[in-house]
Design a protein around this motif. Structure first.
Motif, PDB file in Angstrom:
ATOM      1  N   GLY A  51       0.862  -1.087  -0.066  1.00 34.35           N
ATOM      2  CA  GLY A  51       0.126   0.150   0.117  1.00 34.35           C
ATOM      3  C   GLY A  51       0.914   1.238  -0.006  1.00 34.35           C
ATOM      4  N   TRP A  52       2.087   1.209   0.863  1.00 31.51           N
ATOM      5  CA  TRP A  52       2.902   2.399   0.982  1.00 31.51           C
ATOM      6  C   TRP A  52       3.503   2.591  -0.676  1.00 31.51           C
ATOM      7  CZ3 TRP A  52       8.247   2.599   0.589  1.00 31.51           C
ATOM      8  CH2 TRP A  52       9.064   3.708   1.087  1.00 31.51           C
ATOM      9  N   LEU A  53       4.011   1.524  -1.201  1.00 31.47           N
ATOM     10  CA  LEU A  53       4.593   1.720  -2.349  1.00 31.47           C
ATOM     11  C   LEU A  53       3.323   2.091  -3.580  1.00 31.47           C
ATOM     12  CD1 LEU A  53       6.694  -1.328  -2.662  1.00 31.47           C
ATOM     13  CD2 LEU A  53       7.457   1.051  -2.343  1.00 31.47           C
ATOM     14  N   ALA A  54       2.179   1.700  -3.643  1.00 34.46           N
ATOM     15  CA  ALA A  54       1.179   1.827  -4.482  1.00 34.46           C
ATOM     16  C   ALA A  54       0.853   3.372  -4.259  1.00 34.46           C
ATOM     17  CB  ALA A  54       0.035   1.014  -4.214  1.00 34.46           C
ATOM     18  N   GLY A  55       0.890   3.986  -3.226  1.00 37.32           N
ATOM     19  CA  GLY A  55       0.350   5.353  -2.742  1.00 37.32           C
ATOM     20  C   GLY A  55       1.485   6.183  -3.187  1.00 37.32           C
ATOM     21  N   VAL A  63       1.099  13.890  -9.153  1.00 39.22           N
ATOM     22  CA  VAL A  63       1.439  15.330  -8.463  1.00 39.22           C
ATOM     23  C   VAL A  63       2.760  15.669  -8.992  1.00 39.22           C
ATOM     24  CG1 VAL A  63       1.980  16.661  -6.672  1.00 39.22           C
ATOM     25  CG2 VAL A  63       0.124  15.157  -6.441  1.00 39.22           C
ATOM     26  N   VAL A  64       3.877  14.910  -8.843  1.00 42.20           N
ATOM     27  CA  VAL A  64       5.168  15.137  -9.087  1.00 42.20           C
ATOM     28  C   VAL A  64       5.633  15.373 -10.553  1.00 42.20           C
ATOM     29  CG1 VAL A  64       7.463  14.406  -8.895  1.00 42.20           C
ATOM     30  CG2 VAL A  64       6.086  14.078  -7.003  1.00 42.20           C
ATOM     31  N   MET A  65       5.123  14.235 -11.273  1.00 44.78           N
ATOM     32  CA  MET A  65       5.252  14.329 -13.053  1.00 44.78           C
ATOM     33  C   MET A  65       4.654  15.682 -13.505  1.00 44.78           C
ATOM     34  SD  MET A  65       7.444  11.924 -13.605  1.00 44.78           S
ATOM     35  CE  MET A  65       7.463  11.996 -15.355  1.00 44.78           C
ATOM     36  N   PRO A  66       3.454  15.934 -13.063  1.00 46.20           N
ATOM     37  CA  PRO A  66       2.830  17.000 -13.803  1.00 46.20           C
ATOM     38  C   PRO A  66       3.777  18.481 -13.358  1.00 46.20           C
ATOM     39  CG  PRO A  66       0.884  15.677 -13.241  1.00 46.20           C
ATOM     40  CD  PRO A  66       2.430  15.252 -12.683  1.00 46.20           C
TER      41      PRO A  66
END
Length: 91
Positions: A51-55, A63-66
Motif C-alpha cells: 500500500g505504501w509503494l502503491a500510494g 502530482v510530481v510528474m505534472p
C-alpha cells in the motif's frame, strides 16, 4: 537529534518484533494464479508495504510528474524570453 532517531528506530524495531511474535500463526492467501502460506504478521506487513509503494507511485504520477512538466515548460519559456530580451537590447 541523531539519538532521538536511533531511539525511535529501536522502539519501532522492538514493537515490530513483538507484533511478529504475537502473530506467528500461518494464514493462507489465494491470489487466483497461486497460493501462499505465510505468517500473519508477514502478510500484514507485506500488505502495508504494498500500500505504501502503491500510494507513492500514485502520488508520483498524479502530482510530481505534472509539476516537473510544468517546471520544464516554464524554464523553456524563461530561456525564450531571455533570448528575445537579449536580441532587443542588441538592436
Amino acid at each position: 537529534m541523531r539519538v532521538v532517531w536511533i531511539v525511535a528506530a529501536l522502539l519501532f524495531a522492538a514493537v515490530g518484533a513483538v507484533f511478529g511474535a504475537l502473530n506467528g500463526e500461518s494464514v493462507g492467501l489465494d491470489f487466483y494464479a497461486f497460493q501462499l502460506q505465510m505468517p500473519k504478521a508477514a502478510a500484514l506487513l507485506g500488505a502495508l508495504l504494498a500500500g505504501w509503494l502503491a500510494g507513492g507511485l500514485i502520488l508520483w504520477l498524479a502530482v510530481v510528474m505534472p509539476l516537473r512538466r510544468r517546471l520544464t515548460r516554464q524554464r523553456r519559456e524563461l530561456v525564450r524570453r531571455d533570448d528575445v530580451a537579449t536580441v532587443r537590447t542588441a538592436e
